[in-house]
Each structure stands twice: as structure tokens, then as C-alpha cells.
Write an enzyme that holds these catalytic residues in place. Structure first.
Site, PDB file in Angstrom:
ATOM      1  N   TYR A  56       0.839  -1.204   0.000  1.00 26.56           N
ATOM      2  CA  TYR A  56       0.000   0.000   0.000  1.00 26.56           C
ATOM      3  C   TYR A  56       0.879   1.261   0.000  1.00 26.56           C
ATOM      4  O   TYR A  56       1.619   1.515   0.955  1.00 26.56           O
ATOM      5  CB  TYR A  56      -0.939   0.020   1.210  1.00 26.56           C
ATOM      6  CG  TYR A  56      -1.968  -1.107   1.251  1.00 26.56           C
ATOM      7  CD1 TYR A  56      -2.066  -2.060   0.231  1.00 26.56           C
ATOM      8  CD2 TYR A  56      -2.851  -1.221   2.319  1.00 26.56           C
ATOM      9  CE1 TYR A  56      -2.997  -3.076   0.276  1.00 26.56           C
ATOM     10  CE2 TYR A  56      -3.796  -2.241   2.371  1.00 26.56           C
ATOM     11  CZ  TYR A  56      -3.854  -3.163   1.339  1.00 26.56           C
ATOM     12  OH  TYR A  56      -4.789  -4.175   1.398  1.00 26.56           O
ATOM     13  N   HIS A 115      -0.255 -11.979   0.905  1.00 32.61           N
ATOM     14  CA  HIS A 115      -1.244 -11.085   0.276  1.00 32.61           C
ATOM     15  C   HIS A 115      -2.034 -11.799  -0.832  1.00 32.61           C
ATOM     16  O   HIS A 115      -3.251 -11.691  -0.916  1.00 32.61           O
ATOM     17  CB  HIS A 115      -0.517  -9.856  -0.285  1.00 32.61           C
ATOM     18  CG  HIS A 115      -1.381  -8.648  -0.417  1.00 32.61           C
ATOM     19  ND1 HIS A 115      -0.922  -7.374  -0.199  1.00 32.61           N
ATOM     20  CD2 HIS A 115      -2.692  -8.508  -0.735  1.00 32.61           C
ATOM     21  CE1 HIS A 115      -1.901  -6.515  -0.382  1.00 32.61           C
ATOM     22  NE2 HIS A 115      -2.985  -7.181  -0.707  1.00 32.61           N
TER      23      HIS A 115
END
Ligand SMILES: NC(=O)c1ccc[n+]([C@@H]2O[C@H](COP(=O)([O-])OP(=O)(O)OC[C@H]3O[C@@H](n4cnc5c(N)ncnc54)[C@H](OP(=O)(O)O)[C@@H]3O)[C@@H](O)[C@H]2O)c1
Length: 274
Positions: A56, A115
């Protein structure tokens, strides 16, 4: 309201998502102050589970969280971060986790997730490395994200002693796929399902869906509260809506403490989206 992980650790049913905070694929520092105060407000309101990832804002999101939590009692927080699929080999995973810890300004995360799966890196190696990270106290728990029930089962089979605590997947009124197969498997195996994109990236907050609009009025709640309550009323489910808007954060908190229990409204809402 909390959910219990298999080892008895409590995790709030409502946490804070952070995708887009501090940038998307690239760092963006143009809204840092707004982001830091939103994260602090979220924590004050009780959104003490903060979900982030090294991906992110290419790490900037973790840096902002680190700055926001500097004066918060670490033990009050439950911090999740995620390792990007190209970093799943042993050496890369450990380097990646140390990078996240440095940016977050903490010695440990509470939950470390893969992820996305990466078929090019042996899952056994990744799971064993994750277990090592638990043994070293670098993470409290380990888990996966975007894993099918079959892959979750395979991942579990490589763990010697530990347990996959969480599978984080997309789940909301507009994407109900996990209800059919994954959620029953998670419940059976004691894996918490953490629903991402619970507001369908904001789509569920917009007017125009007749049943959602009608039920929001009936219960005196907002559309976002209806969508989140629909999720957290399900056994074995927690969620992580994202917001940096103070009014939206207060709405998120108002999603718990009541239920859609009249006249089969939960089913009516679910069925109106399929
Ligand atoms: N594991 C994965 O692969 C994966 C993938 C995607 C997401 N995630 C995680 O899940 C989190 C949540 O998913 P998401 O951020 O994609 O989508 P989301 O939480 O469904 O929606 C976020 C959007 O809704 C808006 N919003 C929030 N509350 C609102 C309200 N009351 N009224 C109107 N708009 C509202 C937010 O804008 P404002 O900020 O302006 O309120 C933001 O644009 C992410 O942030 C991330 O942490 C994980």
C-alpha cells in the site's frame, strides 16, 4: 464486539482498512496529515484492528500508521500487514517483514498474511518461514489472503505446529461467493474470515438499491451500516472497511450493537443482491 482466534486472542469485528492511504501503487504524501488524524480517530473510536500491507503506497501507508500510533499503547492495537507475492521466498519474506516493522515503528505485528498466492514459490517454504516469524516473536499470528479452500488446506498441511488464523478475502453484499464454500470451511477449521471491500469500494453507500434503501429506512441506519452489519452478524466473520472521513468512521462504528433480525430481513437483503 470481538471474534476469537483459535488461540483465544480477541480481534475486533470491525477494523480499519487502509488501501489508498498514503498512495496506491506509489507513495503519495499529499494527504499525510488527514490520514494520520483519521487513523488516530479510528483508534479512539475503537477500530483497533488496522489492516495494511507493504504494497500500500509502496510502504508509505505503513509509515503513516507508524506515525499515527507513536503514542498509542501498542498492546491495545491489533496490526495486520501482508507480504507481497513476489516476496514469498524465505530470505525475501523475512526482509519484507523487517521492512514493514521498521515503517510501522513496532517490534511485532499481530497478524502477517500472504497477500496473494504465488504458484512460482513453493508454498511449503513460505509457510515454514511464516512459522519461524511466529517463533521469533515478529508476528503473533499468520494467515493467508485470497486463498481458495483447497489452497488454504494445502498451506495448513505445511505447518508443523501453528495454525492459519485468518483468510482475508473479498466478501460483501455485492460479492457473496465466500458464503457458499469458503465460509463453511473456515468455520469448520477455526479460520477467521476477514471480509475485504465490505462496502464494495463505496458502491454500497450509494442510494438506488431498493431493498437496501428500504431496510436502511426501516432500521434507521445508513446503507454502510446495513452492509457492515450484514457481514458481522455472520459467525466467523470480521471486516475492515476503509475510510479517512471522520463522519464515515463514526458511521462504521454504528454498524455494530444491533441486528437485522426482523421478518427475515437478513435473507431479504442478501437475496436482493444475487
Ligand atoms: N487482501 C487483499 O487483497 C485486499 C484487497 C482489497 C482491500 N483489502 C483491504 O480491505 C480494506 C477495505 O476494502 P476497500 O478499501 O477496497 O473498500 P471498502 O472498504 O469496501 O470501501 C472503501 C471506500 O468506501 C468509502 N466509504 C467508507 N465509508 C463510507 C460511508 N459511510 N459513506 C460513503 N463512502 C464511504 C471510502 O471513502 P472515504 O475514505 O472517503 O470514506 C472508500 O472510498 C482495504 O482498505 C484494505 O485494507 C485487502
Amino acid at each position: 464486539m470481538f471474534r476469537m482466534l483459535a488461540d483465544g486472542t480477541r480481534i475486533p469485528v470491525l477494523g480499519l482498512g487502509t488501501w489508498g492511504i498514503g498512495g496506491r501503487e506509489q507513495p503519495d504524501d499529499s494527504r499525510d496529515d488527514e490520514a494520520i488524524s483519521a487513523i488516530q480517530m479510528a483508534i479512539d473510536l475503537g477500530l483497533t484492528h488496522i489492516d495494511t500491507a507493504e504494497y500500500y503506497g509502496a510502504g508509505h501507508c505503513e509509515e503513516l500508521i507508524g506515525r499515527a500510533i507513536q503514542s498509542v499503547n501498542r498492546k491495545k492495537l491489533f496490526i495486520t500487514t501482508k507480504v507481497w507475492p513476489t516476496h514469498l521466498a524465505k530470505k525475501d519474506l523475512i526482509a519484507s517483514l523487517y521492512g514493514s516493522l521498521k515503517r510501522l515503528g513496532t517490534d511485532y505485528v499481530d497478524l502477517l498474511l500472504i497477500h496473494w498466492p504465488n504458484p512460482e514459490i513453493p508454498l511449503r517454504e513460505t509457510m515454514r518461514t511464516l512459522e519461524e516469524c511466529v517463533d521469533k516473536g515478529l508476528t503473533g499470528h499468520i494467515g493467508v489472503s485470497n486463498f481458495s479452500p483447497q489452497l488454504m488446506d494445502e498451506a495448513q498441511s505445511y505447518l508443523k505446529e501453528g495454525w492459519i488464523a485468518v483468510n482475508q478475502v473479498e466478501y460483501s453484499l455485492i460479492d457473496q461467493k465466500p458464503r457458499m464454500e469458503l465460509l463453511p470451511v473456515c468455520r469448520k477449521t477455526g479460520v477467521l474470515l476477514i471480509a475485504y471491500r465490505p462496502l464494495g469500494r463505496g458502491i454500497l453507500t450509494l442510494p438506488g438499491h431498493t431493498v437496501l434503501d428500504q431496510l436502511a429506512e426501516k432500521y434507521g441506519k445508513t446503507r454502510s451500516q446495513m452492509a457492515l452489519n450484514w457481514l458481522i452478524s455472520q459467525e466467523g466473520v470480521a471486516t475492515i472497511p476503509k475510510s479517512v472521513n471522520p463522519l464515515h468512521l463514526m458511521e462504521i462504528i454504528g454498524a455494530e450493537g444491533w441486528s437485522l433480525d426482523e421478518d427475515d430481513d437478513w435473507d431479504r437483503l442478501a437475496n436482493s443482491f444475487v
